[in-house]
Design a protein around this motif. Structure first.
Motif, PDB file in Angstrom:
ATOM      1  N   ARG A 192       0.840  -1.195   0.000  1.00 47.65           N
ATOM      2  CA  ARG A 192       0.000   0.000   0.000  1.00 47.65           C
ATOM      3  C   ARG A 192       0.879   1.250   0.000  1.00 47.65           C
ATOM      4  NH1 ARG A 192      -1.430  -3.190   4.071  1.00 47.65           N
ATOM      5  NH2 ARG A 192      -0.914  -1.673   5.681  1.00 47.65           N
ATOM      6  N   PRO A 193       0.329   2.417  -0.402  1.00 48.38           N
ATOM      7  CA  PRO A 193       1.136   3.642  -0.450  1.00 48.38           C
ATOM      8  C   PRO A 193       1.824   3.966   0.877  1.00 48.38           C
ATOM      9  CG  PRO A 193      -0.947   3.976  -1.572  1.00 48.38           C
ATOM     10  CD  PRO A 193      -1.026   2.630  -0.950  1.00 48.38           C
ATOM     11  N   GLU A 194       1.101   3.799   1.998  1.00 48.92           N
ATOM     12  CA  GLU A 194       1.715   4.120   3.292  1.00 48.92           C
ATOM     13  C   GLU A 194       2.847   3.164   3.643  1.00 48.92           C
ATOM     14  OE1 GLU A 194      -2.206   1.896   4.229  1.00 48.92           O
ATOM     15  OE2 GLU A 194      -1.417   3.327   2.756  1.00 48.92           O
ATOM     16  N   ILE A 195       2.716   1.908   3.203  1.00 51.52           N
ATOM     17  CA  ILE A 195       3.777   0.940   3.437  1.00 51.52           C
ATOM     18  C   ILE A 195       4.998   1.287   2.582  1.00 51.52           C
ATOM     19  CG2 ILE A 195       4.450  -1.481   3.209  1.00 51.52           C
ATOM     20  CD1 ILE A 195       2.542  -0.991   5.520  1.00 51.52           C
ATOM     21  N   ALA A 196       4.740   1.669   1.330  1.00 45.43           N
ATOM     22  CA  ALA A 196       5.838   2.061   0.433  1.00 45.43           C
ATOM     23  C   ALA A 196       6.599   3.258   1.009  1.00 45.43           C
ATOM     24  CB  ALA A 196       5.277   2.402  -0.945  1.00 45.43           C
ATOM     25  N   GLN A 197       5.842   4.221   1.552  1.00 48.26           N
ATOM     26  CA  GLN A 197       6.479   5.412   2.135  1.00 48.26           C
ATOM     27  C   GLN A 197       7.324   5.036   3.345  1.00 48.26           C
ATOM     28  OE1 GLN A 197       3.694   8.482   3.119  1.00 48.26           O
ATOM     29  NE2 GLN A 197       5.263   9.983   3.628  1.00 48.26           N
ATOM     30  N   THR A 198       6.819   4.140   4.161  1.00 45.59           N
ATOM     31  CA  THR A 198       7.569   3.688   5.341  1.00 45.59           C
ATOM     32  C   THR A 198       8.866   3.003   4.928  1.00 45.59           C
ATOM     33  OG1 THR A 198       5.517   3.369   6.583  1.00 45.59           O
ATOM     34  CG2 THR A 198       7.475   2.230   7.402  1.00 45.59           C
ATOM     35  N   ILE A 199       8.767   2.143   3.912  1.00 51.75           N
ATOM     36  CA  ILE A 199       9.954   1.421   3.435  1.00 51.75           C
ATOM     37  C   ILE A 199      11.021   2.403   2.949  1.00 51.75           C
ATOM     38  CG2 ILE A 199      10.794  -0.127   1.614  1.00 51.75           C
ATOM     39  CD1 ILE A 199       8.142  -1.674   1.892  1.00 51.75           C
TER      40      ILE A 199
END
Length: 275
Positions: free
Chosen positions: A232-239
């Protein structure tokens, strides 16, 4: 006095049981009586009283067997330990009151009877609690094993393509299970492409990413390719913010896109058929 108590329990069993059930319905947990049919509740109540009486009348082996069977049954049906403890205390009061209200014990024998009665009831309470706890622990252990098996399943969706959907948090213990299931599943299903779906993983931090990278590396070592889907976008940002390197892992935003890529990697594709 012991023979007297045995005879009293045998001759007054039905009356004691009836009074016990009446009091437990008034004082006990309503969830116990309402979650099962009346017939089941009556049968369990009868068995409960018989188990306690067996401590006085039967051999230790017979009593132990009955106690273990009964404990497993009430754990499965959800009887709380507080209800069991209350039931035993209530039964003890009923028996004691019946004997003394009817003045069945001569005054000079009261002390002797109290000793015999205590030697019967006190161990029963400890033994029932121990048996209940042991049954509960066995049940929880089996449930934990079953949940672990379901928590990281590798599902073959097409020939040579398998998916592992992950839901919930990933700790070290679960990561070990994921690794084991991945490796054994790849060999068992002869998978060439494995998709790890993290759509249901709420947080991907450094530790979770490390476990996923390890799993992907392990899959490659047994001759298959690994794909991480459901980012998800928020997961991508966290990574990105954590500086986690996933260059060695193929990633997609959804499981659907991942399946399409996996089919291409195995020289297949989804074709829309015209009516």
């Amino acid at each position: 006095m012991q023979n007297f108590l045995k005879d009293f329990l045998t001759n007054n069993k039905e009356a004691i049981l009836t009074e016990w059930m009446k009091r437990m319905q008034e004082e006990g947990d309503e969830r116990v009586t309402k979650t099962v049919s009346e017939t089941v509740y009556v049968n369990l109540s009868t068995e409960f009283v018989e188990v306690i009486f067996a401590r006085m009348k039967k051999s230790n082996q017979e009593y132990t067997e009955k106690l273990e069977e009964f404990s497993e049954r009430i754990v499965r049906l959800g009887w709380p330990l507080t209800y069991v403890s209350l039931g035993l205390t209530t039964l003890g009061r009923i028996i004691y009151s019946e004997i003394f209200n009817k003045e069945l014990i001569p005054s000079e024998k009261v002390k002797e009877f109290a000793t015999v009665y205590d030697q019967w009831m006190t161990p029963v309470l400890q033994e029932i609690i121990h048996a209940y706890t042991a049954s509960w622990e066995r049940t929880v252990s089996l449930q934990k094993i079953a949940l672990q098996e379901l928590s990281a399943p590798l599902i073959p969706v097409f020939e040579k393509i398998s998916v592992m959907p992950l839901v919930g948090t990933i700790d070290t213990e679960r990561a070990k299970l994921i690794m084991e299931n991945l490796l054994s599943g790849v060999v068992k299903h002869r998978s060439e492409v494995v998709l790890i779906d993290i759509t249901g993983v709420p947080v991907v931090d450094t530790m979770v990413a490390h476990h996923i990278i390890q799993a992907a590396d392990a899959v490659r070592l047994v001759g298959a390719k690994c794909m991480l889907v459901g980012i998800r976008p928020e997961i991508a940002q966290t990574i990105v913010n954590l500086g986690i390197n996933l260059n060695q892992v193929i990633t997609t935003s959804t499981l659907r896109i991942g399946i399409e890529k996996a089919l291409e990697m195995t020289n297949r594709k989804i074709v829309k058929m015209e009516a």
